[in-house]
Motif scaffolding. Structure first.
Motif, short mmCIF file in Angstrom:
data_model
loop_
_atom_site.label_atom_id
_atom_site.label_comp_id
_atom_site.label_asym_id
_atom_site.label_seq_id
_atom_site.Cartn_x
_atom_site.Cartn_y
_atom_site.Cartn_z
N GLU A 32 0.82 -1.21 0.00
CA GLU A 32 0.00 0.00 0.00
C GLU A 32 0.86 1.27 0.00
OE1 GLU A 32 -3.98 1.71 2.31
OE2 GLU A 32 -2.83 0.05 3.17
N ALA A 33 2.05 1.19 0.55
CA ALA A 33 2.96 2.35 0.57
C ALA A 33 4.36 1.87 0.86
CB ALA A 33 2.52 3.38 1.61
N GLU A 34 5.34 2.69 0.48
CA GLU A 34 6.74 2.43 0.79
C GLU A 34 7.17 3.41 1.88
OE1 GLU A 34 9.03 2.90 -2.72
OE2 GLU A 34 8.18 1.14 -3.75
N VAL A 35 7.73 2.88 2.97
CA VAL A 35 8.12 3.71 4.11
C VAL A 35 9.63 3.72 4.22
CG1 VAL A 35 7.89 4.12 6.58
CG2 VAL A 35 5.98 3.12 5.30
N THR A 36 10.21 4.93 4.33
CA THR A 36 11.65 5.11 4.55
C THR A 36 11.84 5.95 5.80
OG1 THR A 36 12.16 5.00 2.19
CG2 THR A 36 13.79 6.06 3.61
N ILE A 37 12.74 5.54 6.68
CA ILE A 37 13.06 6.32 7.87
C ILE A 37 14.52 6.71 7.81
CG2 ILE A 37 13.57 4.27 9.27
CD1 ILE A 37 12.33 5.80 11.66
N VAL A 38 14.82 7.99 8.07
CA VAL A 38 16.18 8.52 7.99
C VAL A 38 16.56 9.09 9.35
CG1 VAL A 38 17.74 10.12 6.83
CG2 VAL A 38 15.83 9.10 5.57
N ASP A 39 17.69 8.64 9.88
CA ASP A 39 18.20 9.15 11.16
C ASP A 39 19.71 8.93 11.19
OD1 ASP A 39 16.93 9.91 14.09
OD2 ASP A 39 18.88 8.93 14.25
N PRO A 40 20.47 9.84 11.81
CA PRO A 40 21.92 9.65 11.88
C PRO A 40 22.33 8.42 12.70
CG PRO A 40 21.31 11.92 12.42
CD PRO A 40 20.06 11.13 12.37
N LEU A 41 21.44 7.95 13.56
CA LEU A 41 21.73 6.78 14.39
C LEU A 41 20.82 5.62 14.00
CD1 LEU A 41 22.00 8.54 17.87
CD2 LEU A 41 23.89 7.78 16.42
N PRO A 42 21.32 4.39 14.05
CA PRO A 42 20.49 3.24 13.64
C PRO A 42 19.63 2.71 14.78
CG PRO A 42 22.71 2.49 14.11
CD PRO A 42 22.71 3.99 14.33
N TYR A 43 19.33 3.53 15.78
CA TYR A 43 18.53 3.08 16.90
C TYR A 43 17.76 4.23 17.53
CZ TYR A 43 22.78 4.75 19.23
OH TYR A 43 23.85 5.51 19.63
N MET A 44 16.68 3.86 18.23
CA MET A 44 15.91 4.79 19.04
C MET A 44 16.35 4.64 20.48
SD MET A 44 12.05 4.64 20.42
CE MET A 44 12.66 4.00 21.98
N THR A 45 16.51 5.74 21.21
CA THR A 45 16.90 5.70 22.62
C THR A 45 15.68 5.96 23.50
OG1 THR A 45 19.11 6.52 22.07
CG2 THR A 45 18.41 6.70 24.36
N TYR A 46 15.46 5.07 24.46
CA TYR A 46 14.38 5.29 25.43
C TYR A 46 14.93 6.20 26.53
CZ TYR A 46 10.26 4.43 28.25
OH TYR A 46 9.09 4.60 28.97
N VAL A 64 18.27 1.05 24.08
CA VAL A 64 18.12 1.48 22.70
C VAL A 64 17.40 0.38 21.92
CG1 VAL A 64 20.16 2.95 22.77
CG2 VAL A 64 20.37 0.60 21.96
N VAL A 65 16.66 0.80 20.90
CA VAL A 65 15.87 -0.12 20.08
C VAL A 65 16.41 -0.05 18.66
CG1 VAL A 65 13.56 -0.72 19.26
CG2 VAL A 65 13.86 0.29 21.54
N GLY A 66 16.99 -1.13 18.19
CA GLY A 66 17.56 -1.15 16.85
C GLY A 66 16.50 -1.00 15.77
N LEU A 67 16.66 -0.01 14.89
CA LEU A 67 15.66 0.23 13.84
C LEU A 67 15.57 -0.95 12.88
CD1 LEU A 67 16.38 4.00 13.02
CD2 LEU A 67 14.76 3.03 14.66
N HIS A 395 7.57 2.46 33.19
CA HIS A 395 8.56 2.53 32.11
C HIS A 395 8.95 1.15 31.59
CE1 HIS A 395 9.06 6.81 32.01
NE2 HIS A 395 9.26 6.86 33.31
N GLY A 396 8.88 0.14 32.46
CA GLY A 396 9.13 -1.21 31.98
C GLY A 396 8.12 -1.63 30.94
N LEU A 397 6.84 -1.27 31.16
CA LEU A 397 5.79 -1.59 30.20
C LEU A 397 5.87 -0.70 28.97
CD1 LEU A 397 2.78 -2.13 32.64
CD2 LEU A 397 3.99 -3.88 31.33
N ALA A 398 6.32 0.55 29.16
CA ALA A 398 6.36 1.49 28.04
C ALA A 398 7.53 1.22 27.08
CB ALA A 398 6.45 2.93 28.57
N MET A 399 8.55 0.52 27.54
CA MET A 399 9.68 0.19 26.66
C MET A 399 9.17 -0.61 25.47
SD MET A 399 12.97 0.61 26.51
CE MET A 399 14.34 0.02 25.52
#
Length: 474
Positions: A32-46, A64-67, A395-399
């Protein structure tokens, strides 16, 4: 006849960006669509766990959560978006290695987050450290541990005091949590350093306003101040930092605090690289102007094909409780906005009407060191051990993802029985130092032999005269 699917470009892989892409994978049908995410780091930090990383309670990689690991159908690009030309629906993507290129899109989601907001105070840029990244949290932990090792070898005096002093600037949630966590961390370290006494460790919190933690009631914030005072912490209210040259923190009261650790948590601002390089509308505080349905624009005018959420966006707070009428920049809003944004973007692609974002704050919770915390929900305030349980539970549940939850909870469980590691890995910042010290190097080249002196021609008169040796032989 060939058909192309809409291209969705997500700028930023923090809370809002990661959750938007994550939920788009759930809502969008295949193809249905093509999604691209761009960030200088390959992970999200909680980020709510960064104070615990700084205090050695959670392993850094576990917050950290690996993209690439968790975004299965999203194209991940590790680079910066340095320009957005929405009029032509192109974005300039600049990688660390290689040439920039133009990325085309049909829908753009700007979720570039925020960076530490500082002021032109002498010495801050050179000596302070923020608390927005996992790298900063690790550096704080290692610096405190390294300073304990160094101080243990010194006699009492100014240099020892400087190494055992920590200054935190900013009395919001981030500042109070890292202040309390590192204070508790330092106290726990003392049993491993018998030559250092509790009274030799000095912790100072600098806050420009007359109170801390504006997110909770005044009564609750006063309890936090009393609790910190019991643990030997010094809180300076109605006080500003005037300078930090060579690690000497100069306060507006005239006091000077020599320290080797200055942690800056005095506010954030929208990512300037993305905002300034964009042609999207910006409000007076430097954030991208968004509507309540998270499309870029105003209530009267929509910028088609553009969305924004999280700390980089000025999203109206329909509850009427936001600062200046907008949602405050925090993780609670960023995650919820991202989830709705993914639904709304999917709805618009299908010709449906998007929904407006409205979230009533359920409360605030903060950790104040091991077995201590504070929880505030409307008129209800819980303090101490049970608030700490609520903090870890929330925060344990929100991770995001069960995989990350298990790792974080595993750290807590192991530390409960084994205690925190107390080894500094500050040398990681220069990992080649041992190799360089002992590595064999080529010997310097031998100096070239000097050329033989030229023989000068003899005079005409003595051209054929025998030498002294020839005369002797004769």
């Amino acid at each position: 006849m060939t058909t192309t699917v809409p291209k969705i470009l997500v700028v930023g892989g923090g809370y809002a960006g990661f959750y938007t892409a994550w939920k788009l994978e759930k809502h969008l049908r295949k193809g249905e669509a093509e999604v691209t995410i761009v960030d200088p780091l390959p992970y999200m930090t909680y980020q709510p766990f960064l104070p615990e990383v700084a205090a050695g309670e959670i392993e850094a990689r576990h917050v950290v959560v690996g993209l690439r690991r968790h975004l299965k159908r999203t194209r991940v690009v590790v680079a910066k978006v340095t320009g957005i030309d929405h009029a032509n629906k192109t974005a300039t993507v600049t990688p660390e290695v290689g040439e920039p290129w133009q990325e085309t899109y049909d829908q753009i989601v700007v979720t570039a987050g925020a960076v530490s907001r500082t002021f032109p105070i002498p010495g801050i840029a050179e000596n302070a450290i923020g608390l927005k990244t996992v790298e900063e949290a690790v550096a704080i932990r290692d610096r405190i541990l390294t300073n304990f090792d160094r101080a243990a070898n010194l006699p009492p005096g100014p240099e020892r005091d400087r190494l055992l002093t920590v200054v935190v600037v900013g009395g919001g949630f981030a500042g109070i949590e890292v202040f309390a966590e590192t204070r508790a961390f330092a106290s726990a370290l003392l049993k491993s350093y018998p030559t250092i006494g509790f009274e030799e460790t000095h912790f100072h919190l600098i806050e420009a306003m007359g109170r801390i933690m504006p997110e909770v009631s005044l009564k609750t914030s006063e309890w936090v101040l009393k609790d910190l005072a019991k643990r030997g912490a010094n809180v300076h209210l109605d006080t500003q930092v005037k300078g930090a040259v060579d690690g000497n923190v100069e306060l507006s009261t005239g006091q000077v605090i020599p320290t080797d650790v200055i942690i800056w948590t005095a506010g954030v601002m929208a990512n300037p690289t993305v905002v300034r390089g964009s042609d999207l509308p910006v409000e007076e505080r430097g954030r991208i102007r968004a509507r309540a349905d998270l499309r870029v624009g105003t209530p009267e005018e929509i910028v088609e094909g553009a969305w924004a959420a999280g700390d980089v966006a000025a999203v109206p707070d329909l509850t009427g409780k936001g600062v200046g009428g907008y949602c405050v920049p925090n993780a609670q809003h960023a995650v919820r906005q991202a989830k709705l944004l993914a639904k709304n973007l999917t709805a618009v692609l299908r010709g449906e009407v998007p929904s407006e974002y409205i979230h009533h704050n359920l409360g605030a919770v903060a950790g104040l060191g091991l077995y201590n915390g504070v929880f505030q929900s409307k008129g209800i305030a819980i303090k101490g051990f049970f608030a700490w349980i609520a903090h870890r539970g929330y925060h344990g549940l929100a991770m995001p993802s069960w995989e990350r939850k298990f790792r974080v909870v595993g750290d807590w469980w192991q530390n409960l029985w084994l205690g925190r590691d107390n080894v500094s890995l500050e040398a990681l910042q220069n990992p080649r130092y041992v190799f360089e010290e002992f590595a064999a190097r080529p010997r310097p080249a031998a100096p070239e032999a000097a050329p033989a002196p030229a023989i000068e021609p003899k005079s005409v008169a003595g051209e054929n005269a025998p030498t002294a040796g020839e005369s002797a032989k004769a």
